[in-house]
Design an enzyme around this catalytic site. Structure first.
Site, PDB file in Angstrom:
ATOM      1  N   HIS A 195       0.813  -1.221   0.000  1.00  0.00           N
ATOM      2  CA  HIS A 195       0.000   0.000   0.000  1.00  0.00           C
ATOM      3  C   HIS A 195       0.849   1.275   0.000  1.00  0.00           C
ATOM      4  O   HIS A 195       0.604   2.205  -0.771  1.00  0.00           O
ATOM      5  CB  HIS A 195      -0.922  -0.003   1.230  1.00  0.00           C
ATOM      6  CG  HIS A 195      -1.904  -1.145   1.241  1.00  0.00           C
ATOM      7  ND1 HIS A 195      -2.971  -1.222   0.368  1.00  0.00           N
ATOM      8  CD2 HIS A 195      -1.953  -2.274   1.997  1.00  0.00           C
ATOM      9  CE1 HIS A 195      -3.643  -2.336   0.597  1.00  0.00           C
ATOM     10  NE2 HIS A 195      -3.043  -3.000   1.570  1.00  0.00           N
TER      11      HIS A 195
HETATM   12  O1  RIB Z   1      -3.643   0.049   5.630  1.00  0.00           O
HETATM   13  C1  RIB Z   1      -2.369   0.113   5.033  1.00  0.00           C
HETATM   14  C2  RIB Z   1      -1.371   0.698   5.988  1.00  0.00           C
HETATM   15  O2  RIB Z   1      -1.289  -0.166   7.097  1.00  0.00           O
HETATM   16  C3  RIB Z   1       0.055   0.769   5.389  1.00  0.00           C
HETATM   17  O3  RIB Z   1       0.635   2.004   5.753  1.00  0.00           O
HETATM   18  C4  RIB Z   1       0.795  -0.357   6.058  1.00  0.00           C
HETATM   19  O4  RIB Z   1       2.163  -0.033   6.351  1.00  0.00           O
HETATM   20  C5  RIB Z   1       0.050  -0.532   7.343  1.00  0.00           C
HETATM   21  O5  RIB Z   1       0.580   0.373   8.252  1.00  0.00           O
END
Ligand code: RIB
Ligand code: CA
Length: 312
Positions: A238
């Site tokens: 992500h």
């Molecule tokens: O939901 C995605 C986030 O959650 C990303 O930043 C990942 O590193 C986790 O922290």
């Protein structure tokens, strides 16, 4: 002229991948990297940040911010990142310096480069909220805020409707979303469109490079975690997609929306709420990236990983 950025991260494997790419992207000048708790404890986040930057040894060493240790996080529903936050690779711990707390480094950086800096939020929004609380006028000195987080249509991960970053600190997320600076949000529904199969492991930089060594040690854990915890054979990174939204915004569909963050509710605290009423009552306050050219984003990521390998 490279774009000045602050990376605010809670490393976390996808944070670490985004960090490696950003440090060796000629289009970016990473002036600071600041840690926050979230995926891991604040202390672990700070140690991971210092160790990663020490090992990657970028051509230009950014200022580093230590995660505040007085944060109180809700219980994590699951851990995708392993006990140390980096897939259990037990990197040799580097202590680059005693360090200043993240909010101080962020505040000083915005003042050093007024309206020039993009704040890239890849973890909970705690640090930025604290800066804005201490000095509300600083909102005028922020170039832009790009946030990897939130859910455009309630497709969450930390809860059925909430993304992990907003789940950790809903009040901070609401505070930032309500501030007047330019804000771009890359929600889970968009970052989750970009998935990689096992072939990614063969496309990483060679182990002979420092970046390749770290990436090849970390990423197998992500595949295991996605399979065991999410029942998925592919992985999402992500935060890495969030970084591509900074370097290649042309690859994303964008919609200006009026949004706020729920801060109460056992199941909904941290939920992004968008005003889609026919006659909108809320004022538009952020750009929501509603989709992307998946193959082009994946190509950017592979090229960014190769650049990190070539630079180390
Ligand atoms: O939901 C995605 C986030 O959650 C990303 O930043 C990942 O590193 C986790 O922290
Ligand atoms: Ca993160």
């Amino acid at each position: 002229m490279p774009r000045k950025v602050i990376l605010d991260i809670d490393p976390g494997i996808d944070d670490a991948v985004a960090l490696a790419m950003a440090l060796f992207d000629p289009r970016l000048e990473v002036v600071a990297v600041t840690a926050s708790g979230g995926n891991v404890s604040p202390e672990q986040a700070t140690a991971n940040l210092q160790t990663l930057v020490g090992l990657l040894d970028p051509p230009r060493l950014p200022r580093l911010g230590a995660a505040p240790t007085d944060t109180v996080w809700p219980a994590k529903p699951f851990n995708m990142h392993g006990p140390d936050g980096l897939g259990g690779i037990d990197l040799p711990v580097a202590r680059l310096h005693s360090g200043h707390v993240s909010e101080k480094v962020i505040w000083e950086t915005f003042h050093a480069y007024p309206r020039e800096v993009t704040f890239v939020a890849l973890g909970p929004l705690t640090n930025l909220s604290r800066v804005l609380t201490r000095d509300p006028a600083i909102a005028e000195l922020i170039g832009e805020v790009v946030i990897a987080g939130g859910t455009a249509h309630g497709n969450g991960n930390a809860t059925p409707v909430v993304d992990f970053n907003f789940y950790c600190d809903p009040r901070a997320a609401r505070h930032v979303v309500r501030e007047p600076m330019a804000k771009t949000l890359v929600p889970l529904e968009t970052t989750g469109q970009v998935t990689f199969g096992f072939e990614l492991l063969d496309q990483l930089p060679a182990e002979s490079s420092r970046a390749g060594l770290i990436l090849r040690a970390m990423l197998p854990h992500t595949f295991r975690a996605h399979r065991q915890l999410l029942g998925s054979e592919g992985i999402s990174l992500h935060d890495v997609v969030g970084l591509v939204a900074v370097t290649n915004p042309e690859l994303f569909e964008r919609s200006t929306v009026a949004a706020d963050i729920e801060t109460g509710g056992e199941l909904t605290a941290g939920m992004l709420v968008v005003d889609r009423r026919t006659v909108r009552q809320w004022r538009p306050n952020l750009d929501l990236l509603t989709g992307c050219d998946v193959e082009a984003v994946k190509d950017c990521i592979l090229r960014g990983l190769a650049a990190a390998g070539a630079g180390t």
